[in-house]
Design an enzyme around this catalytic site. Structure first.
Site, PDB file in Angstrom:
ATOM      1  N   GLU A   1       0.827  -1.203   0.000  1.00 24.84           N
ATOM      2  CA  GLU A   1       0.000   0.000   0.000  1.00 24.84           C
ATOM      3  C   GLU A   1       0.858   1.247   0.000  1.00 24.84           C
ATOM      4  OE1 GLU A   1      -2.491  -0.216   3.427  1.00 24.84           O
ATOM      5  OE2 GLU A   1      -2.942  -2.319   3.065  1.00 24.84           O
TER       6      GLU A   1
ATOM      7  N   CYS B   1       3.027   8.570   1.605  1.00 24.51           N
ATOM      8  CA  CYS B   1       3.423   7.593   2.618  1.00 24.51           C
ATOM      9  C   CYS B   1       3.715   6.293   1.881  1.00 24.51           C
ATOM     10  CB  CYS B   1       2.286   7.424   3.626  1.00 24.51           C
ATOM     11  SG  CYS B   1       2.599   6.125   4.834  1.00 24.51           S
TER      12      CYS B   1
ATOM     13  N   CYS C   1       5.635  -7.206   7.812  1.00 24.62           N
ATOM     14  CA  CYS C   1       6.593  -6.623   8.753  1.00 24.62           C
ATOM     15  C   CYS C   1       6.935  -7.663   9.799  1.00 24.62           C
ATOM     16  CB  CYS C   1       5.990  -5.388   9.429  1.00 24.62           C
ATOM     17  SG  CYS C   1       7.146  -4.524  10.512  1.00 24.62           S
TER      18      CYS C   1
ATOM     19  N   CYS D   1       4.376  -5.496  16.171  1.00 26.08           N
ATOM     20  CA  CYS D   1       3.630  -4.582  17.048  1.00 26.08           C
ATOM     21  C   CYS D   1       2.179  -5.065  17.105  1.00 26.08           C
ATOM     22  CB  CYS D   1       3.710  -3.147  16.525  1.00 26.08           C
ATOM     23  SG  CYS D   1       5.405  -2.558  16.384  1.00 26.08           S
TER      24      CYS D   1
ATOM     25  N   CYS E   1      -0.874  -3.397  15.125  1.00 24.76           N
ATOM     26  CA  CYS E   1      -0.642  -2.983  13.739  1.00 24.76           C
ATOM     27  C   CYS E   1      -1.078  -4.082  12.766  1.00 24.76           C
ATOM     28  CB  CYS E   1       0.836  -2.662  13.557  1.00 24.76           C
ATOM     29  SG  CYS E   1       1.294  -2.278  11.860  1.00 24.76           S
TER      30      CYS E   1
ATOM     31  N   CYS F   1      -1.981   1.955   7.271  1.00 19.62           N
ATOM     32  CA  CYS F   1      -1.296   1.045   6.367  1.00 19.62           C
ATOM     33  C   CYS F   1      -1.379  -0.400   6.825  1.00 19.62           C
ATOM     34  CB  CYS F   1       0.139   1.492   6.186  1.00 19.62           C
ATOM     35  SG  CYS F   1       0.172   2.841   5.018  1.00 19.62           S
TER      36      CYS F   1
HETATM   37  N1  SAH Z   1       7.949   0.246  11.257  1.00 15.12           N
HETATM   38  C1  SAH Z   1       7.900   1.683  11.330  1.00 15.12           C
HETATM   39  C2  SAH Z   1       6.859   2.273  10.386  1.00 15.12           C
HETATM   40  C3  SAH Z   1       5.494   1.786  10.741  1.00 15.12           C
HETATM   41  S1  SAH Z   1       4.045   2.727  10.458  1.00 15.12           S
HETATM   42  C4  SAH Z   1       7.613   2.120  12.762  1.00 15.12           C
HETATM   43  O1  SAH Z   1       7.350   1.263  13.605  1.00 15.12           O
HETATM   44  O2  SAH Z   1       7.662   3.319  13.033  1.00 15.12           O
HETATM   45  C5  SAH Z   1       4.156   4.257  11.227  1.00 15.12           C
HETATM   46  C6  SAH Z   1       3.450   4.407  12.580  1.00 15.12           C
HETATM   47  O3  SAH Z   1       2.091   3.948  12.559  1.00 15.12           O
HETATM   48  C7  SAH Z   1       4.160   3.643  13.674  1.00 15.12           C
HETATM   49  O4  SAH Z   1       4.334   4.493  14.771  1.00 15.12           O
HETATM   50  C8  SAH Z   1       3.170   2.545  13.972  1.00 15.12           C
HETATM   51  O5  SAH Z   1       3.320   2.036  15.273  1.00 15.12           O
HETATM   52  C9  SAH Z   1       1.844   3.239  13.764  1.00 15.12           C
HETATM   53  N2  SAH Z   1       0.689   2.343  13.629  1.00 15.12           N
HETATM   54  C10 SAH Z   1       0.654   1.066  13.228  1.00 15.12           C
HETATM   55  N3  SAH Z   1      -0.603   0.568  13.268  1.00 15.12           N
HETATM   56  C11 SAH Z   1      -1.396   1.570  13.687  1.00 15.12           C
HETATM   57  C12 SAH Z   1      -2.808   1.679  13.924  1.00 15.12           C
HETATM   58  N4  SAH Z   1      -3.623   0.661  13.720  1.00 15.12           N
HETATM   59  N5  SAH Z   1      -3.288   2.860  14.361  1.00 15.12           N
HETATM   60  C13 SAH Z   1      -2.439   3.910  14.551  1.00 15.12           C
HETATM   61  N6  SAH Z   1      -1.118   3.865  14.330  1.00 15.12           N
HETATM   62  C14 SAH Z   1      -0.592   2.711  13.916  1.00 15.12           C
END
Ligand code: SAH
Length: 332
Positions: free
Chosen positions: A62, A75, A82, A86, A89, A305
């Site tokens: 995406e 973005c 990944c 987390c 996510c 994303c």
């Molecule tokens: N791997 C990188 C980029 C990930 S996306 C990182 O961890 O920073 C960017 C941000 O979106 C990260 O802070 C991630 O934790 C957050 N994120 C992921 N899923 C999410 C969700 N469902 N709602 C809000 N933020 C989210």
């Protein structure tokens, strides 16, 4: 060719009309212009557009175009899936499939640039899509170098943000090789126990090491750091946890980017209540911490994303038809 690719917005070799016809034909015969196809293109009322791209091996990624005043921010993803895990996510639910190539990273930029009218250009890049960018620096950095190149897309390095879960070796590599990017570190918790629960990769790293690496980046780059904090209702949104965060930041010249949780189907997390969120923010502000609440954009098109890819994978599994078109389909 460079001009056509980056400024002229050609979408095929045939479009490059000032090249000799024989050369265009030869290029067309020997090379592929795009390596991806647009599986879906959705558009939200706020101007956010999202592309689900299908790669040559049928994997899907995406990327998003966000419109905010004069800003045209894209973005982009760095990996299929990944490995960080987390727990809130959508991207990591099934682990990592593979790294994106430099070309696939660049192609997201070129595809998104073509969604803009001829008078507009991409102004900012955030590497906040699927994947952990610091786990794929070998392919990401050359793509960003083209994005920055005045003969490429001419986007200043200062306008490029790399968001990381906080992998110290990756941060160290940026410190020595390339400290000009804006770095955003995803914290989500200010104590190791909770952070390990939310961001499992933290178990092997620990907050102290993450903060130490972030400090070195700050020293070398001179650029204010951003720390991201996704607020999960009843999990990391209490005033005491806000005070822990203040303590962890310890007066650093940092910006805290508070992200409202975008709910992911099948996951148990909830958005915090408005009162909880406001109380959390108040503690930070009263302590003099710079805080920004990320506005939600494109929620209706699952712009968080990793979500669209999952939904599309499910639909494919159910043998539903996924629209496959280069034109926009209405969102919603
Ligand atoms: N791997 C990188 C980029 C990930 S996306 C990182 O961890 O920073 C960017 C941000 O979106 C990260 O802070 C991630 O934790 C957050 N994120 C992921 N899923 C999410 C969700 N469902 N709602 C809000 N933020 C989210």
């Amino acid at each position: 060719m460079r001009r056509w690719l980056f400024g002229g917005r050609a979408s095929s070799f045939a479009d490059m009309t000032d090249l000799p016809k024989s050369l265009r034909d030869a290029l067309q015969a020997e090379f592929t212009f795009w390596t991806t196809t647009v599986a879906t293109h959705s558009r939200a009322d706020d101007g956010t557009e999202k592309l689900l791209l299908e790669l040559h091996d049928r994997q899907r990624i995406e990327c998003v175009l966000l419109r905010d005043g004069e800003r045209r921010t894209v973005c982009i993803s760095s990996q299929v899936g990944c490995a960080m895990g987390c727990v809130f996510c959508a991207s990591g639910i099934d682990g990592v499939v593979r790294n994106l190539t430099t070309g696939e990273i660049l192609e997201q930029l070129l595809r998104l640039a073509r969604l803009l009218p001829a008078t507009e250009r991409i102004s900012h890049i955030v590497v906040m899509g699927m994947g952990e960018p610091l786990a794929n620096l070998d392919r990401l950095l050359p793509a960003l170098a083209v994005a920055q190149d005045p003969e490429g897309m001419g986007i200043s390095q200062r306008r490029i943000t790399i968001s990381t879960v906080g992998l110290p070796p990756g941060i160290e590599r940026l410190v020595t090789e390339n400290p000009g990017y804006h770095l955003a570190v995803s914290l989500h918790a200010a104590d190791d126990e909770l952070r390990t629960r939310l961001v499992p990769v933290n178990r092997a790293i620990g907050l102290a090491e993450v903060m130490e690496a972030a400090d070195r980046y700050w020293e070398v780059s001179g650029r204010r750091l951003t720390f991201e904090y996704v607020l999960l209702g009843g999990v990391n949104d209490s005033p005491a946890q806000a005070r822990d965060l203040v303590r962890l930041l310890g007066g650093r010249a940092a910006l805290v980017n508070v992200i409202p949780y975008n709910s992911v189907e099948g996951l148990p997390w909830k958005e915090p209540s408005t009162t909880a969120r406001e109380r959390f923010l108040e503690v930070l502000r009263e302590a003099g911490v710079n805080v920004q609440v990320r506005r939600r954009k494109g929620a209706r098109i699952d712009a968080a994303c990793g979500q669209l890819r999952r939904i599309s994978a499910r639909a494919a599994a159910a043998e539903a038809v996924i629209p496959r078109a280069d034109i926009a389909s209405p969102a919603g």
